[in-house]
Design a protein around this motif. Structure first.
Motif, mmCIF file in Angstrom:
data_model
loop_
_atom_site.group_PDB
_atom_site.id
_atom_site.type_symbol
_atom_site.label_atom_id
_atom_site.label_comp_id
_atom_site.label_asym_id
_atom_site.label_seq_id
_atom_site.Cartn_x
_atom_site.Cartn_y
_atom_site.Cartn_z
ATOM 1 N N LEU A 84 76.639 -2.416 -11.192
ATOM 2 C CA LEU A 84 75.352 -3.132 -10.983
ATOM 3 C C LEU A 84 74.601 -3.395 -11.999
ATOM 4 O O LEU A 84 74.076 -2.160 -12.599
ATOM 5 C CB LEU A 84 74.891 -2.846 -9.357
ATOM 6 N N SER A 85 74.174 -4.709 -12.559
ATOM 7 C CA SER A 85 72.979 -4.790 -13.490
ATOM 8 C C SER A 85 71.964 -5.793 -13.036
ATOM 9 O O SER A 85 72.438 -6.840 -12.493
ATOM 10 C CB SER A 85 73.718 -5.363 -14.791
ATOM 11 N N VAL A 86 70.947 -5.434 -13.084
ATOM 12 C CA VAL A 86 69.450 -6.280 -12.751
ATOM 13 C C VAL A 86 68.547 -6.241 -13.819
ATOM 14 O O VAL A 86 68.207 -5.099 -14.503
ATOM 15 C CB VAL A 86 68.935 -5.547 -11.534
ATOM 16 N N GLY A 87 68.189 -7.522 -13.918
ATOM 17 C CA GLY A 87 67.059 -7.780 -14.737
ATOM 18 C C GLY A 87 67.394 -7.553 -16.388
ATOM 19 O O GLY A 87 68.700 -7.413 -16.828
ATOM 20 N N GLY A 88 66.609 -7.254 -17.030
ATOM 21 C CA GLY A 88 66.656 -7.001 -18.633
ATOM 22 C C GLY A 88 67.649 -8.038 -19.227
ATOM 23 O O GLY A 88 67.418 -9.219 -18.934
ATOM 24 N N GLU A 89 68.768 -7.647 -19.937
ATOM 25 C CA GLU A 89 69.488 -8.602 -20.694
ATOM 26 C C GLU A 89 71.060 -8.645 -19.973
ATOM 27 O O GLU A 89 71.890 -8.712 -20.475
ATOM 28 C CB GLU A 89 69.752 -8.085 -22.158
ATOM 29 N N THR A 90 70.674 -8.690 -18.419
ATOM 30 C CA THR A 90 71.904 -8.701 -17.512
ATOM 31 C C THR A 90 72.798 -10.191 -18.087
ATOM 32 O O THR A 90 71.840 -11.428 -18.011
ATOM 33 C CB THR A 90 71.502 -8.676 -16.195
ATOM 34 N N LYS A 91 74.158 -10.112 -18.054
ATOM 35 C CA LYS A 91 74.898 -11.264 -18.497
ATOM 36 C C LYS A 91 76.094 -11.138 -17.646
ATOM 37 O O LYS A 91 76.588 -10.278 -17.057
ATOM 38 C CB LYS A 91 75.229 -11.412 -19.950
ATOM 39 N N THR A 92 76.658 -12.512 -17.454
ATOM 40 C CA THR A 92 77.910 -12.694 -16.584
ATOM 41 C C THR A 92 78.820 -12.603 -17.728
ATOM 42 O O THR A 92 78.868 -12.239 -18.725
ATOM 43 C CB THR A 92 77.777 -14.141 -15.925
ATOM 44 N N ARG A 93 80.207 -12.421 -17.088
ATOM 45 C CA ARG A 93 81.443 -12.302 -17.995
ATOM 46 C C ARG A 93 81.550 -13.254 -19.042
ATOM 47 O O ARG A 93 82.290 -12.965 -20.098
ATOM 48 C CB ARG A 93 82.624 -12.430 -17.190
ATOM 49 N N ARG A 94 80.820 -14.523 -18.979
ATOM 50 C CA ARG A 94 80.917 -15.449 -19.991
ATOM 51 C C ARG A 94 79.724 -15.503 -20.814
ATOM 52 O O ARG A 94 79.673 -16.262 -21.673
ATOM 53 C CB ARG A 94 81.032 -16.910 -19.199
ATOM 54 N N GLY A 95 78.979 -14.573 -20.691
ATOM 55 C CA GLY A 95 77.845 -14.131 -21.699
ATOM 56 C C GLY A 95 76.504 -14.976 -21.201
ATOM 57 O O GLY A 95 75.609 -14.938 -22.011
ATOM 58 N N LYS A 96 76.498 -15.506 -19.938
ATOM 59 C CA LYS A 96 75.126 -16.372 -19.558
ATOM 60 C C LYS A 96 74.206 -15.268 -19.087
ATOM 61 O O LYS A 96 74.503 -14.393 -18.099
ATOM 62 C CB LYS A 96 75.708 -17.393 -18.728
ATOM 63 N N ALA A 97 73.053 -15.540 -19.029
ATOM 64 C CA ALA A 97 71.615 -14.678 -18.747
ATOM 65 C C ALA A 97 72.137 -14.865 -17.065
ATOM 66 O O ALA A 97 72.172 -16.079 -16.591
ATOM 67 C CB ALA A 97 70.525 -15.208 -19.217
ATOM 68 N N ALA A 98 71.895 -13.699 -16.548
ATOM 69 C CA ALA A 98 71.669 -13.625 -14.931
ATOM 70 C C ALA A 98 70.543 -12.675 -14.589
ATOM 71 O O ALA A 98 70.339 -11.666 -14.940
ATOM 72 C CB ALA A 98 73.244 -13.304 -14.361
ATOM 73 N N ARG A 99 70.248 -12.909 -13.294
ATOM 74 C CA ARG A 99 69.227 -12.099 -12.775
ATOM 75 C C ARG A 99 69.912 -10.801 -12.180
ATOM 76 O O ARG A 99 69.183 -9.548 -12.175
ATOM 77 C CB ARG A 99 68.488 -12.683 -11.362
#
Length: 211
Positions: A84-99
């Protein structure tokens, strides 16, 4: 509510911009257990690490189900194990920013669902996947394979054609209305937009059922 919470923190520093390593475990009131270990940055409200859940009652999410359908969760447990990744520089597998991004296994076990009158609608032993990729903002979910074990359902058709399943959804809800035929959506390019929930370019979801 959480009970018997245990926590261990290392790499403690007064600089809130630096990561802290920690491990947390807790029991869920009503059954189930949660655990998480990894690193977090307090100033950025960011976390990255491994999370697990076992035996968490699905009934805890009754309010969420009730927003979309007239159903009641009579039984069921949720299990998770993944990263699990939350906040910061979290990104999807395609490199898009996510919460938030979760990658790992998930299962809904021994689930029984009733309609608003208390009549059984559907139940199963296990609905599980080892390949859940979930993100929030953007809201996306990808599953390579979904295994459904021991499904049982109840369908009633009245003389006028109405069904017990149709009555589960509020009048005017798009879910209860007939879905017009439409052309298949084009397969997105590798550099195109994120695919829809449950889909990925040239990798359709596969569902396996077993008694």
């Amino acid at each position: 509510a959480l009970e018997r919470v245990g926590a261990k923190v290392t790499q403690v520093t007064s600089d809130l911009n630096k990561p802290l390593a920690f491990e947390i475990t807790a029991d869920v009131a009503g059954g189930g257990r949660l655990g998480a270990r990894g690193k977090g940055v307090p100033a950025a409200a960011a976390f990255q690490g491994h999370v697990e859940a076992a035996g968490v009652p699905v009934a805890l999410f009754q309010a969420l189900f009730a927003r979309h359908a007239n159903v009641k969760v009579r039984a069921g447990q949720l299990a998770l194990a993944g990263e699990l990744s939350v906040g910061g520089e979290t990104k999807t597998r395609r490199g898009k920013a996510a919460r938030l991004v979760y990658t790992g296994a998930a299962a809904l076990e021994n689930v029984a669902i009733q309609d608003g009158a208390g009549a059984p609608v559907v139940e199963w032993k296990s609905l599980s996947t080892k390949s859940l990729n979930l993100s929030l903002a953007p809201n996306l979910a990808r599953i390579d394979e979904l295994r459904w074990t021991g499904p049982r359902g109840r369908l009633e058709i009245e003389a006028g054609g109405a069904t017990n399943l149709g009555r589960l959804f509020p009048a005017g809800d798009a879910t209860s209305a007939p879905v017009p035929a439409r052309k298949p959506a084009p397969v997105p390019r590798e550099d195109g937009p994120e695919p829809a929930v449950g889909a990925e370019s040239e990798r359709p979801i596969r569902i396996t059922c077993a008694n």
